[in-house]
Each structure stands twice: as structure tokens, then as C-alpha cells.
Design a protein around this motif. Structure first.
Motif, PDB file in Angstrom:
ATOM      1  N   PHE A  37      44.214  62.417  39.671  1.00  0.00           N
ATOM      2  CA  PHE A  37      44.580  61.127  39.091  1.00  0.00           C
ATOM      3  C   PHE A  37      43.803  60.923  37.792  1.00  0.00           C
ATOM      4  CE2 PHE A  37      45.422  60.551  43.630  1.00  0.00           C
ATOM      5  CZ  PHE A  37      46.666  59.937  43.609  1.00  0.00           C
ATOM      6  N   PRO A  38      44.334  60.113  36.875  1.00  0.00           N
ATOM      7  CA  PRO A  38      43.574  59.818  35.647  1.00  0.00           C
ATOM      8  C   PRO A  38      42.200  59.258  35.984  1.00  0.00           C
ATOM      9  CG  PRO A  38      45.826  59.001  35.469  1.00  0.00           C
ATOM     10  CD  PRO A  38      45.649  59.452  36.886  1.00  0.00           C
ATOM     11  N   ARG A  39      41.183  59.709  35.261  1.00  0.00           N
ATOM     12  CA  ARG A  39      39.808  59.322  35.566  1.00  0.00           C
ATOM     13  C   ARG A  39      39.317  58.123  34.751  1.00  0.00           C
ATOM     14  NH1 ARG A  39      36.582  62.882  38.384  1.00  0.00           N
ATOM     15  NH2 ARG A  39      37.662  64.749  39.144  1.00  0.00           N
ATOM     16  N   GLU A  40      40.015  57.780  33.698  1.00  0.00           N
ATOM     17  CA  GLU A  40      39.553  56.683  32.847  1.00  0.00           C
ATOM     18  C   GLU A  40      39.888  55.344  33.503  1.00  0.00           C
ATOM     19  OE1 GLU A  40      40.132  54.836  28.339  1.00  0.00           O
ATOM     20  OE2 GLU A  40      41.020  56.773  28.862  1.00  0.00           O
ATOM     21  N   ASN A  41      38.858  54.594  33.852  1.00  0.00           N
ATOM     22  CA  ASN A  41      39.046  53.289  34.477  1.00  0.00           C
ATOM     23  C   ASN A  41      39.109  52.187  33.432  1.00  0.00           C
ATOM     24  OD1 ASN A  41      39.071  54.352  37.093  1.00  0.00           O
ATOM     25  ND2 ASN A  41      36.843  54.205  37.291  1.00  0.00           N
ATOM     26  N   ASN A  42      39.782  51.107  33.775  1.00  0.00           N
ATOM     27  CA  ASN A  42      39.974  49.979  32.872  1.00  0.00           C
ATOM     28  C   ASN A  42      39.486  48.693  33.512  1.00  0.00           C
ATOM     29  OD1 ASN A  42      41.554  51.358  30.672  1.00  0.00           O
ATOM     30  ND2 ASN A  42      42.930  51.766  32.386  1.00  0.00           N
ATOM     31  N   GLU A  43      39.282  47.677  32.678  1.00  0.00           N
ATOM     32  CA  GLU A  43      38.893  46.356  33.151  1.00  0.00           C
ATOM     33  C   GLU A  43      40.139  45.569  33.561  1.00  0.00           C
ATOM     34  OE1 GLU A  43      35.800  45.049  33.583  1.00  0.00           O
ATOM     35  OE2 GLU A  43      35.032  47.041  33.051  1.00  0.00           O
ATOM     36  N   LEU A  44      40.015  44.785  34.623  1.00  0.00           N
ATOM     37  CA  LEU A  44      41.078  43.862  34.983  1.00  0.00           C
ATOM     38  C   LEU A  44      41.139  42.762  33.933  1.00  0.00           C
ATOM     39  CD1 LEU A  44      43.182  42.959  37.163  1.00  0.00           C
ATOM     40  CD2 LEU A  44      41.338  41.562  38.146  1.00  0.00           C
ATOM     41  N   PRO A  45      42.304  42.510  33.312  1.00  0.00           N
ATOM     42  CA  PRO A  45      42.397  41.452  32.294  1.00  0.00           C
ATOM     43  C   PRO A  45      41.925  40.110  32.831  1.00  0.00           C
ATOM     44  CG  PRO A  45      44.372  42.810  32.273  1.00  0.00           C
ATOM     45  CD  PRO A  45      43.572  43.235  33.475  1.00  0.00           C
ATOM     46  N   GLU A  46      41.339  39.320  31.946  1.00  0.00           N
ATOM     47  CA  GLU A  46      40.724  38.049  32.346  1.00  0.00           C
ATOM     48  C   GLU A  46      41.715  37.119  33.023  1.00  0.00           C
ATOM     49  OE1 GLU A  46      38.126  34.403  30.343  1.00  0.00           O
ATOM     50  OE2 GLU A  46      38.656  36.179  29.160  1.00  0.00           O
ATOM     51  N   GLN A  47      42.990  37.148  32.571  1.00  0.00           N
ATOM     52  CA  GLN A  47      43.970  36.214  33.139  1.00  0.00           C
ATOM     53  C   GLN A  47      44.324  36.535  34.591  1.00  0.00           C
ATOM     54  OE1 GLN A  47      44.578  38.353  30.592  1.00  0.00           O
ATOM     55  NE2 GLN A  47      46.741  38.940  30.462  1.00  0.00           N
ATOM     56  N   TYR A  48      43.884  37.700  35.083  1.00  0.00           N
ATOM     57  CA  TYR A  48      44.133  38.061  36.479  1.00  0.00           C
ATOM     58  C   TYR A  48      42.848  38.101  37.311  1.00  0.00           C
ATOM     59  CZ  TYR A  48      48.635  39.517  34.579  1.00  0.00           C
ATOM     60  OH  TYR A  48      49.855  39.536  33.941  1.00  0.00           O
ATOM     61  N   THR A  49      41.728  37.787  36.706  1.00  0.00           N
ATOM     62  CA  THR A  49      40.443  37.871  37.388  1.00  0.00           C
ATOM     63  C   THR A  49      40.124  36.571  38.103  1.00  0.00           C
ATOM     64  OG1 THR A  49      39.628  39.436  35.726  1.00  0.00           O
ATOM     65  CG2 THR A  49      37.985  38.354  37.106  1.00  0.00           C
ATOM     66  N   ASN A  50      39.787  36.680  39.389  1.00  0.00           N
ATOM     67  CA  ASN A  50      39.493  35.526  40.239  1.00  0.00           C
ATOM     68  C   ASN A  50      40.660  34.546  40.257  1.00  0.00           C
ATOM     69  OD1 ASN A  50      36.971  36.611  40.796  1.00  0.00           O
ATOM     70  ND2 ASN A  50      35.953  35.463  39.171  1.00  0.00           N
ATOM     71  N   LYS A  51      41.838  35.106  40.528  1.00  0.00           N
ATOM     72  CA  LYS A  51      43.062  34.322  40.550  1.00  0.00           C
ATOM     73  C   LYS A  51      43.806  34.519  41.869  1.00  0.00           C
ATOM     74  CE  LYS A  51      42.661  32.977  36.225  1.00  0.00           C
ATOM     75  NZ  LYS A  51      42.390  31.574  35.877  1.00  0.00           N
ATOM     76  N   ILE A  52      44.524  33.476  42.282  1.00  0.00           N
ATOM     77  CA  ILE A  52      45.482  33.531  43.366  1.00  0.00           C
ATOM     78  C   ILE A  52      46.858  33.328  42.732  1.00  0.00           C
ATOM     79  CG2 ILE A  52      46.222  32.587  45.576  1.00  0.00           C
ATOM     80  CD1 ILE A  52      43.390  33.644  45.697  1.00  0.00           C
ATOM     81  N   LEU A  53      47.725  34.310  42.842  1.00  0.00           N
ATOM     82  CA  LEU A  53      49.020  34.256  42.166  1.00  0.00           C
ATOM     83  C   LEU A  53      50.150  34.231  43.182  1.00  0.00           C
ATOM     84  CD1 LEU A  53      48.460  36.891  39.322  1.00  0.00           C
ATOM     85  CD2 LEU A  53      48.079  34.418  39.236  1.00  0.00           C
ATOM     86  N   ARG A  54      51.123  33.359  42.926  1.00  0.00           N
ATOM     87  CA  ARG A  54      52.317  33.312  43.761  1.00  0.00           C
ATOM     88  C   ARG A  54      53.405  34.159  43.117  1.00  0.00           C
ATOM     89  NH1 ARG A  54      57.193  31.067  43.597  1.00  0.00           N
ATOM     90  NH2 ARG A  54      58.258  30.593  45.589  1.00  0.00           N
ATOM     91  N   GLY A  55      54.015  35.033  43.908  1.00  0.00           N
ATOM     92  CA  GLY A  55      55.105  35.820  43.373  1.00  0.00           C
ATOM     93  C   GLY A  55      55.299  37.115  44.124  1.00  0.00           C
ATOM     94  N   ASN A  56      56.152  37.955  43.580  1.00  0.00           N
ATOM     95  CA  ASN A  56      56.446  39.267  44.136  1.00  0.00           C
ATOM     96  C   ASN A  56      55.323  40.226  43.760  1.00  0.00           C
ATOM     97  OD1 ASN A  56      57.565  42.125  43.718  1.00  0.00           O
ATOM     98  ND2 ASN A  56      59.194  41.178  44.927  1.00  0.00           N
TER      99      ASN A  56
END
Length: 294
Positions: A37-56
């Protein structure tokens, strides 16, 4: 025999494997199934950090970059026919697994190299569908490493002492279980990188929890949160402390009433919870708010 008793002192010697390491290399072990698998890790974007999201979940996860989640801890709907808010829990098994694996495909993509996926599941024994085996085969076929299996002993004594099937006959006995399973997988590597100072598991906890039979009472607040199939905080806490570090990002794509995200918050992890039910998302947010004292 010694003193009228059978002595098995030679048992370990008899079963000892000679040239163990050479034979392990010959078998290849998980390397025969694991993929790169690709080894380069990324940061979770701020708009998804510590969030509860409704949806699919599948659609929302597609918006995330690759390799941005440290650990997935989840318990998907079991297809038992329970009364969830916003979800019909009875489908043909083929349709159920197709939908489930679409979400898990995205989970594999967004989990970091060296990250973990922990799935709590119980087969529907009356349908004779070994859900935990089918899910494990899916992840193995996708190239993840099967880290192991934890038995969650729920000590359900009503189950333990109830007889079903062909009473007192081998015609068709129905086996009953007092436990569920946690299947644990690693992406790319068995070892997860993390700072020693962010390790929050004690010596005693480690020694106890690597014994992969966890005796934990079922959640008793399901009526309070109007959710028919919650797992207890203790179960998530053990999984997070054993398989992740403080500051890691925790994902639950079937977040329900928010136990995973609440425990992640309590124990210094970042979180992202997704659920199709507006009611459950509000409950998950409320539980975190109450923990904050607001």
C-alpha cells in the motif's frame, strides 16, 4: 503414571516444532497474502476532524484523502432485523455484504500505512451465515494483515442456559453463543508508528488485554439512547488503548449513538463519526457535549 495419576511432563517436548524459524519462512505467513500500500500518510482535513457527520458513509469517505485515519473501530448493522433509526436492517445477504464492503473499501483506502481496522461483529446463527469469517476473508483478499480475533464474552446467561433446535436429539441442534467477535486487521505493516509519550496503556492493562477473551457486560443504556445495538464504552476503550496512541484519528463509519467517538474524545484521540440517522448523530454530539460539561 505416577502416584496413580497421569503425568504429561513430556507433552511440550513432543509437540515442539523443530527448526521453527526455517519453517515459518517457508510458509511465508501473512506475506503470502499481504499487498503493498502507499506509505505516504496524510492529515485528516480540519473540516472532518472531531466531527459527527450525517450521511452515506461510502460517499462521505470518498471526500477524504488517502491514508489519513489511524484506526477504524466500528460495529456495522448485523442484518438481524433490528429497528434502527434511518436504516432497514433486513436485506438479502448478498446485498448486505455488497453495501458493507463498499464502505470497507473506503475504510481501507483512508486508513494510514500501519493503521488498524477493528470490526465488532456477531454472525446471525439462525441463518447459518458466518459473518465474521466472510468479513475476515474480504479484508484478507484486499491485502490487509489479519492481526487476530478477540472474543467479547458478554456473559449472557439467558443465552447460555436456553435450549434450541432439536431438543435432546442430534437431528438439528442449534448452537448458542454468549460472545461476539472483534476482528483486527493491519494495513501494510503489523507495527504502528507512534511516540512513546502518547502510549496510554498500562502494564497491567496490556498483560490482561492481550489475552484475547474480554469479559465485558453488554451496554445497559440502549433504551436511554434509543438504539437497539450499542457496544459498551469499555470495549472501545480497550481497542483504542491497545491498538492506537493518544492523538491518533479514530473513524467509525457506522457511528450509531456515538460510543466510538465519545471514547475517542475521552481518551485524547481525534475522531470522525458517520451515520445515516439524524437522530443518532444528534445523540452522539450530545454525549460528547455532556462529557465536556456544556
Amino acid at each position: 503414571m505416577r502416584g496413580g495419576k497421569k503425568i504429561y511432563e513430556g507433552f511440550n517436548a513432543e509437540r515442539k516444532v523443530k527448526n521453527r524459524k526455517i519453517k515459518e519462512r517457508k510458509r511465508l505467513g501473512y506475506e503470502a497474502f499481504a499487498k503493498e500500500f502507499p506509505r505516504e500518510n496524510n492529515e485528516l482535513p480540519e473540516q472532518y476532524t472531531n466531527k459527527i457527520l450525517r450521511g452515506n458513509s461510502e460517499q462521505l469517505l470518498q471526500k477524504l484523502p488517502d491514508n489519513c485515519i489511524d484506526i477504524v473501530v466500528t460495529s456495522p448493522p448485523y442484518n438481524f432485523g433490528l429497528d434502527y433509526s434511518g436504516h432497514v436492517d433486513t436485506d438479502t445477504w448478498h446485498a448486505y455484504f455488497d453495501k458493507l464492503f463498499e464502505v470497507f473499501d473506503e475504510c481501507i483506502r483512508v486508513v494510514k500505512h500501519g493503521g488498524r481496522i477493528v470490526v465488532n461483529v456477531s454472525p446471525l446463527f439462525s441463518d447459518y451465515i458466518p459473518t465474521h469469517h466472510i468479513i475476515s476473508k474480504f479484508f484478507i483478499d484486499k491485502g490487509l494483515i489479519w492481526k487476530g480475533e478477540i472474543l467479547w464474552e458478554k456473559n449472557n446467561y439467558n443465552c447460555k442456559y436456553t435450549a434450541w433446535g432439536s431438543w435432546s436429539s442430534p437431528a438439528s441442534p442449534y448452537l448458542k453463543y454468549t460472545w461476539e467477535f472483534l476482528e483486527v486487521f493491519c494495513k501494510g505493516d503489523l507495527k504502528k508508528c507512534g511516540s512513546k509519550e502518547n502510549n496510554d496503556i498500562s502494564d497491567d492493562e496490556f498483560k490482561s488485554w492481550v489475552n484475547a477473551k474480554w469479559s465485558i457486560a453488554p451496554e445497559h443504556k440502549m433504551k436511554q439512547y434509543r438504539h437497539p445495538a450499542m457496544f459498551p464504552e469499555q470495549l472501545v476503550m480497550r481497542a483504542l488503548k491497545l491498538f492506537s496512541f493518544r492523538g491518533d484519528v479514530v473513524l467509525d463509519p457506522f457511528n450509531g449513538a456515538g460510543t466510538t467517538t465519545l471514547v475517542a474524545h475521552k481518551f485524547g484521540r481525534k475522531y470522525l463519526g458517520i451515520d445515516c440517522s439524524n437522530e443518532y448523530c444528534k445523540t452522539a454530539e450530545q454525549r460528547i457535549a455532556e462529557n465536556l460539561g456544556t
